[in-house]
Motif scaffolding. Structure first.
Motif, PDB file in Angstrom:
ATOM      1  N   ILE A 191     -16.549  17.361  -0.984  1.00 49.47           N
ATOM      2  CA  ILE A 191     -17.142  16.215  -0.622  1.00 49.47           C
ATOM      3  C   ILE A 191     -17.086  15.491   0.811  1.00 49.47           C
ATOM      4  O   ILE A 191     -16.362  16.187   1.476  1.00 49.47           O
ATOM      5  CB  ILE A 191     -15.919  15.126  -1.477  1.00 49.47           C
ATOM      6  N   SER A 192     -18.002  14.593   0.962  1.00 44.73           N
ATOM      7  CA  SER A 192     -18.118  13.884   2.411  1.00 44.73           C
ATOM      8  C   SER A 192     -16.766  13.044   2.663  1.00 44.73           C
ATOM      9  O   SER A 192     -16.693  12.047   2.110  1.00 44.73           O
ATOM     10  CB  SER A 192     -19.407  13.206   2.671  1.00 44.73           C
ATOM     11  N   LEU A 193     -15.898  13.399   3.516  1.00 47.43           N
ATOM     12  CA  LEU A 193     -14.899  12.597   4.081  1.00 47.43           C
ATOM     13  C   LEU A 193     -15.159  11.176   4.344  1.00 47.43           C
ATOM     14  O   LEU A 193     -14.628  10.329   4.061  1.00 47.43           O
ATOM     15  CB  LEU A 193     -13.923  13.490   4.927  1.00 47.43           C
ATOM     16  N   PRO A 194     -16.254  11.186   5.458  1.00 48.50           N
ATOM     17  CA  PRO A 194     -16.339   9.914   6.109  1.00 48.50           C
ATOM     18  C   PRO A 194     -16.911   9.079   4.761  1.00 48.50           C
ATOM     19  O   PRO A 194     -16.475   7.653   4.831  1.00 48.50           O
ATOM     20  CB  PRO A 194     -17.570   9.949   7.033  1.00 48.50           C
ATOM     21  N   GLU A 195     -17.729   9.422   3.865  1.00 51.34           N
ATOM     22  CA  GLU A 195     -18.086   8.545   2.669  1.00 51.34           C
ATOM     23  C   GLU A 195     -16.950   8.292   1.826  1.00 51.34           C
ATOM     24  O   GLU A 195     -16.916   6.728   1.652  1.00 51.34           O
ATOM     25  CB  GLU A 195     -19.188   9.494   1.886  1.00 51.34           C
ATOM     26  N   VAL A 196     -15.932   8.550   1.691  1.00 48.40           N
ATOM     27  CA  VAL A 196     -14.873   8.365   0.783  1.00 48.40           C
ATOM     28  C   VAL A 196     -13.966   7.509   1.593  1.00 48.40           C
ATOM     29  O   VAL A 196     -13.569   6.408   1.096  1.00 48.40           O
ATOM     30  CB  VAL A 196     -13.908   9.667   0.491  1.00 48.40           C
ATOM     31  N   LEU A 197     -14.125   7.749   2.841  1.00 47.57           N
ATOM     32  CA  LEU A 197     -13.072   6.719   3.718  1.00 47.57           C
ATOM     33  C   LEU A 197     -13.823   5.386   3.723  1.00 47.57           C
ATOM     34  O   LEU A 197     -13.176   4.275   3.818  1.00 47.57           O
ATOM     35  CB  LEU A 197     -12.750   7.396   5.141  1.00 47.57           C
ATOM     36  N   ASP A 198     -15.203   5.370   3.538  1.00 42.56           N
ATOM     37  CA  ASP A 198     -15.922   4.086   3.939  1.00 42.56           C
ATOM     38  C   ASP A 198     -15.702   3.232   2.676  1.00 42.56           C
ATOM     39  O   ASP A 198     -15.286   2.151   2.441  1.00 42.56           O
ATOM     40  CB  ASP A 198     -17.503   4.429   4.212  1.00 42.56           C
ATOM     41  N   GLU A 199     -15.494   4.201   1.433  1.00 42.15           N
ATOM     42  CA  GLU A 199     -15.668   3.553   0.220  1.00 42.15           C
ATOM     43  C   GLU A 199     -14.035   2.877   0.063  1.00 42.15           C
ATOM     44  O   GLU A 199     -13.814   1.786  -0.473  1.00 42.15           O
ATOM     45  CB  GLU A 199     -15.502   4.426  -0.959  1.00 42.15           C
ATOM     46  N   VAL A 200     -12.944   3.643   0.539  1.00 38.15           N
ATOM     47  CA  VAL A 200     -11.613   3.093   0.555  1.00 38.15           C
ATOM     48  C   VAL A 200     -11.538   1.965   1.324  1.00 38.15           C
ATOM     49  O   VAL A 200     -10.936   0.687   1.012  1.00 38.15           O
ATOM     50  CB  VAL A 200     -10.634   4.209   0.795  1.00 38.15           C
ATOM     51  N   GLN A 201     -12.159   1.942   2.755  1.00 35.19           N
ATOM     52  CA  GLN A 201     -12.017   0.978   3.457  1.00 35.19           C
ATOM     53  C   GLN A 201     -12.615  -0.473   3.093  1.00 35.19           C
ATOM     54  O   GLN A 201     -12.095  -1.605   2.881  1.00 35.19           O
ATOM     55  CB  GLN A 201     -12.648   1.167   4.829  1.00 35.19           C
ATOM     56  N   LEU A 202     -13.776  -0.175   2.177  1.00 31.25           N
ATOM     57  CA  LEU A 202     -14.506  -1.267   1.499  1.00 31.25           C
ATOM     58  C   LEU A 202     -13.544  -2.002   0.418  1.00 31.25           C
ATOM     59  O   LEU A 202     -13.486  -3.110   0.272  1.00 31.25           O
ATOM     60  CB  LEU A 202     -15.862  -1.023   0.840  1.00 31.25           C
ATOM     61  N   LEU A 203     -12.846  -1.154  -0.278  1.00 32.71           N
ATOM     62  CA  LEU A 203     -11.934  -1.536  -1.508  1.00 32.71           C
ATOM     63  C   LEU A 203     -10.795  -2.267  -0.900  1.00 32.71           C
ATOM     64  O   LEU A 203     -10.260  -3.303  -1.167  1.00 32.71           O
ATOM     65  CB  LEU A 203     -11.789  -0.157  -2.169  1.00 32.71           C
ATOM     66  N   MET A 204     -10.139  -1.803   0.395  1.00 39.73           N
ATOM     67  CA  MET A 204      -8.845  -2.331   0.564  1.00 39.73           C
ATOM     68  C   MET A 204      -8.989  -3.265   1.874  1.00 39.73           C
ATOM     69  O   MET A 204      -8.106  -4.084   1.967  1.00 39.73           O
ATOM     70  CB  MET A 204      -8.146  -1.141   1.470  1.00 39.73           C
ATOM     71  N   THR A 205      -9.996  -3.785   2.151  1.00 42.01           N
ATOM     72  CA  THR A 205     -10.285  -4.769   3.116  1.00 42.01           C
ATOM     73  C   THR A 205      -9.793  -6.063   2.842  1.00 42.01           C
ATOM     74  O   THR A 205      -9.171  -6.647   3.303  1.00 42.01           O
ATOM     75  CB  THR A 205     -11.740  -4.688   3.717  1.00 42.01           C
ATOM     76  N   PRO A 206     -10.370  -6.429   1.473  1.00 37.47           N
ATOM     77  CA  PRO A 206      -9.864  -7.897   0.969  1.00 37.47           C
ATOM     78  C   PRO A 206      -8.539  -7.878   0.626  1.00 37.47           C
ATOM     79  O   PRO A 206      -8.065  -8.984   1.129  1.00 37.47           O
ATOM     80  CB  PRO A 206     -10.768  -7.684  -0.475  1.00 37.47           C
ATOM     81  N   LEU A 207      -7.741  -6.984   0.408  1.00 39.90           N
ATOM     82  CA  LEU A 207      -6.167  -7.012   0.111  1.00 39.90           C
ATOM     83  C   LEU A 207      -5.511  -7.401   1.668  1.00 39.90           C
ATOM     84  O   LEU A 207      -4.674  -8.076   1.613  1.00 39.90           O
ATOM     85  CB  LEU A 207      -5.853  -5.747  -0.460  1.00 39.90           C
ATOM     86  N   ALA A 208      -6.047  -6.706   2.550  1.00 43.83           N
ATOM     87  CA  ALA A 208      -5.588  -6.619   3.730  1.00 43.83           C
ATOM     88  C   ALA A 208      -5.938  -8.357   4.429  1.00 43.83           C
ATOM     89  O   ALA A 208      -5.177  -8.880   5.177  1.00 43.83           O
ATOM     90  CB  ALA A 208      -6.196  -5.872   4.864  1.00 43.83           C
ATOM     91  N   TYR A 209      -6.987  -8.800   4.302  1.00 45.57           N
ATOM     92  CA  TYR A 209      -7.613 -10.030   4.730  1.00 45.57           C
ATOM     93  C   TYR A 209      -6.749 -11.153   4.092  1.00 45.57           C
ATOM     94  O   TYR A 209      -6.540 -12.225   4.685  1.00 45.57           O
ATOM     95  CB  TYR A 209      -8.953 -10.361   4.239  1.00 45.57           C
TER      96      TYR A 209
END
Length: 628
Positions: free
Chosen positions: A477-495
C-alpha cells in the motif's frame, strides 16, 4: 627423617659392604698380593661407574663441582690402573718394580687430593666438560712421561724401603685432604647435606688410608690391608655422593614434582563444580574427583577400579553408551560431543548427567582411556519439564479464556446493540416527546452503551489475536495515501481542543507491506491517545522516515507524559497510567495492547519514550514492500 624404604636400602648396603669386607679379609689371609690386586681393581671399577654416571647424566645434573670430580676421578683411576699393572707379581710391565708401583700410587693420590681441593672452587659454578677432560688428559700424559722417563722422585729403594719423599708425600696428601674438608664445610650452605656428608666421609677414609700407608714396614703388613680397605671405602662414598647428586636427588625431585603436580591437579578437580571421571581401556575407573563422589555416593577409594558400565549405567542405555565409548577409544573425534545420559547412584537413584568427553593418550599417541566431565542436570531437567508443562497449561488456559471472551463478546454485542438502538430511537422522539430528565437518562444509556460496545469490540479483537483467529491480509500500500487519510480523519478531533496537528513525511512516495485497516488502526489509536492526553493549545506531530529496510513512524505529543516506572507495562491489557487518569480521560485500557499486537503481526517493533509533564513519543516500524 629416614623413611622405611631408605632404612631397608641402608641396611642392605651395610650388609653388602660387610660381606665384601669379609671376602677381602679372607683373600688377604690366603694371598695378600691377590687381595691387593682385587682391592685396586674394585676401586677402579667404582671409579669407572662413577665417571659413567656423571658423564651420561650431565644434562640432568648441575654441571659444577661433582661433575668436575666425576671427570677428575677417571684420570685418578688411570694412575691406579697403572699402579695395579706395575705390581711385580702381575708381570704386565717389563720394567715393573716396587718404586714404579709406588710412584703411580703417590701420583694418583696427589691428583685425587688436588682435584678435591680444586672442586671446592667450583661449588655453584659451571664446569666446561671438554676443557676439563683436555686439561686432565694433558696432566696425565705429563706425569706418566715423568714416571716412565725416571724423572719422578724415587719412592722406594730396594733394601732400604720407602723413601722420605714417599712418606712426606702421604702426609702432604693428608693435609690437602683436610683442607678440602674445611673448604667443603665452609661452603656447606651451597651443598646438599647428604652429598656433603658422603664427601666428608670419603675424604676422611682417604686420610686414614694415607696414614696407614705411612707406617707399614713392608708391603705384606696389616697396614697395607687396612689402607686398601679404607681406600675402597673412600671410593665407595665418593660414588655415593655422585649417585645421590646425579640420580637419587633428581629422581626424588622429579617424583616430588610429579606427586605435587598430581595432588595439585586432583585439588583443581576436587574444587571444580563438575564431575570428572577417567576410564581406562578395560572400562574401569582410574580417577574420580570430589563431585563424582558426592553424586555417585561412593568414596574415591571405592570408585577406583570399579567397572563404570556394570555399576553405574542403566541396562536400558548400556549398549548405546558402550557404543559411544568404543567409538572414542577407536579415535572417532565426532563422538566428542555433549551428551546427556542417566546414571545409577549407590542408593539406586537415577540422575541425569550432561557429559563432555575426551580421550587420554600415552607418550606414543595411543588412546588408553577417556576423561569425561559431567554436570548433574537432574533438577534443571525436572524444572524445565515442569516449566514446559506449565507453559502448555497456561497457553491452553489462555486459549480457553480467549475463546470464552470471544464467544461472550459476541453474545453481549447483540443485546447491547439493541439497547443502544432503542435508546437512540427514544432520543429521536419517534415514540413521543421526552421531558428533560428522560432525555438526560437516554443520552447516558447511549453514551455508556457505546463505551461498553467499544470495550467489547477491543476484547473481541484481542481474543481473536491470542486465539490465533485474527485474519491478517497484508498488501503493498502507498504510505503517503494512508497518512493523508488518517490526517483527514484526526484533524477534526484535534481542532476541537485547539491542538496543532502536524504530519512530517521525509519521502514523496513509498509503499509498505501492511494490512491497510490494521495499519490505520495503529495510527488512529496512537493519535487518539495523543490528542486525548494533550491539553488544549498543545501539539501533536507525526513523523515518518526510512530506517534501513523499514519505515519508522513516530507520534509525539506535549501531553501529560507517563511516569518512568509505568513505562514497562504500558502495553499490557487494561493497564493505564493510574486510576485517576482512567476516570478523567476514559478509555478501555486495551488500545495500546492492540496497537502492539498489530505492529508485531506486521513484523515490526514498537517502543515509547516519555517524561512526566513534557509529553510522550510512541515509535513503531513496518517492513518496506515485502512479506516480513
Amino acid at each position: 627423617m629416614i623413611n622405611l624404604k631408605e632404612k631397608k636400602a641402608l641396611l642392605f648396603e651395610s650388609l653388602a659392604l660387610f660381606f665384601i669386607f669379609l671376602i677381602f679379609y679372607e683373600i688377604s689371609l690366603y694371598d695378600l698380593r691377590l687381595f691387593h690386586s682385587l682391592a685396586d681393581l674394585f676401586g677402579i671399577l667404582i671409579i669407572l661407574c662413577l665417571f659413567t654416571i656423571v658423564w651420561n647424566s650431565h644434562d640432568r645434573i648441575e654441571r659444577s663441582y661433582l661433575f668436575f670430580l666425576g671427570i677428575a676421578y677417571v684420570f685418578v683411576g688411570v694412575f691406579d690402573l697403572l699402579h695395579l699393572i706395575s705390581y711385580e707379581g702381575m708381570n704386565l710391565l717389563p720394567e715393573a718394580n716396587t718404586n714404579l708401583f709406588l710412584q703411580f700410587w703417590i701420583n694418583a693420590r696427589y691428583l685425587e687430593s688436588f682435584s678435591l681441593l680444586t672442586a671446592t672452587f667450583f661449588v655453584s659454578k659451571f664446569v666446561h666438560g671438554k676443557r676439563t677432560v683436555i686439561a686432565y688428559l694433558l696432566l696425565t700424559i705429563f706425569f706418566a712421561y715423568l714416571i716412565f722417563s725416571s724423572n719422578f722422585p724415587i719412592c722406594y729403594v730396594e733394601g732400604a724401603g720407602v723413601t722420605d719423599y714417599k712418606i712426606y708425600s702421604e702426609h702432604i696428601i693428608s693435609i690437602i685432604f683436610l683442607l678440602s674438608i674445611f673448604m667443603f664445610y665452609k661452603k656447606r650452605e651451597l651443598i646438599n647435606s647428604r652429598i656433603l656428608n658422603y664427601l666428608i666421609v670419603s675424604i676422611i677414609f682417604s686420610i686414614l688410608a694415607e696414614l696407614s700407608f705411612t707406617i707399614y714396614a713392608d708391603l705384606s703388613g696389616s697396614q697395607i690391608f687396612t689402607g686398601h680397605v679404607l681406600k675402597v671405602g673412600a671410593f665407595y662414598f665418593m660414588y655415593k655422593a655422585i649417585v645421590v647428586s646425579s640420580i637419587q636427588i633428581p629422581q626424588e625431585a622429579l617424583f616430588n614434582n610429579l606427586k605435587r603436580s598430581k595432588e595439585q591437579a586432583q585439588n583443581y578437580l576436587n574444587i571444580a563444580g563438575s564431575m570428572f571421571i577417567a576410564i581406562d581401556e578395560t572400562r574401569r575407573i582410574t580417577l574420580a574427583n570430589k563431585k563424582a563422589e558426592e553424586v555417585l555416593g561412593y568414596s574415591q577409594d571405592e570408585l577406583i577400579g570399579l567397572n563404570w558400565f556394570d555399576n553405574f549405567i542403566p541396562e536400558r542405555t548400556k549398549s548405546d553408551i558402550l557404543r559411544i565409548f568404543n567409538e572414542l577409544m577407536d579415535g572417532n573425534t565426532e563422538t566428542n560431543r555433549t551428551i546427556e545420559t542417566s546414571i545409577v547412584t549407590k542408593e539406586g537413584e537415577e540422575r541425569t548427567i550432561r557429559w563432555q568427553n575426551s580421550v587420554l593418550k600415552d607418550q606414543n599417541g595411543k588412546i588408553i582411556g577417556t576423561l569425561s566431565s559431567g554436570e548433574d542436570v537432574t533438577i534443571q531437567n525436572k524444572a524445565r519439564n515442569m516449566l514446559i508443562a506449565s507453559k502448555l497449561e497456561a497457553e491452553a488456559a489462555n486459549r480457553t479464556k480467549s475463546e470464552f471472551l470471544a464467544n461472550m463478546s459476541h453474545e453481549l454485542r447483540t443485546p447491547l446493540n439493541s439497547i443502544i438502538g432503542f435508546s437512540e430511537v427514544l432520543l429521536m422522539k419517534k415514540t413521543g416527546e421526552l421531558n428533560e430528565k428522560q432525555t438526560h437518562y437516554a443520552n447516558n444509556v447511549v453514551k455508556s452503551g457505546k463505551h461498553l460496545l467499544e470495550l467489547i469490540n477491543d476484547v473481541l479483537d484481542l481474543s481473536k489475536i491470542e486465539a490465533g483467529k485474527m485474519s491478517f491480509e497484508p498488501e503493498n500500500i502507498s504510505l503517503p495515501e494512508v497518512l493523508d487519510e488518517v490526517q483527514l480523519l484526526m484533524t477534526p478531533l484535534a481542532y476541537k481542543k485547539s491542538i496543532h496537528l502536524r504530519f512530517s513525511i521525509e519521502f514523496i512516495d513509498i509503499r509498505i507491506f501492511a494490512e491497510k485497516i490494521k495499519f490505520k488502526g495503529i495510527l488512529y489509536n496512537l493519535l487518539s491517545n495523543a490528542i486525548k492526553f494533550t491539553p488544549e493549545n498543545g501539539r501533536v506531530c507525526v513523523n515518518a522516515k526510512i530506517a534501513e529496510d523499514k519505515v519508522q513512524i513516530s507520534v509525539s505529543d506535549t501531553g501529560i507524559g507517563i511516569p518512568e516506572e509505568k513505562l514497562r507495562y504500558i502495553f499490557e491489557p487494561f493497564r493505564q497510567v493510574d486510576s485517576s487518569t482512567s476516570r478523567q480521560y476514559g478509555g478501555t485500557g486495551l488500545g495500546l495492547t492492540l496497537v502492539k499486537k498489530y505492529v508485531e503481526m506486521h513484523g515490526g517493533d514498537i517502543w515509547v519514550e516519555s517524561k512526566c509533564g513534557e509529553g510522550s513519543t510512541f515509535s513503531f516500524t513496518i517492513p518496506l514492500n515485502e512479506n516480513p
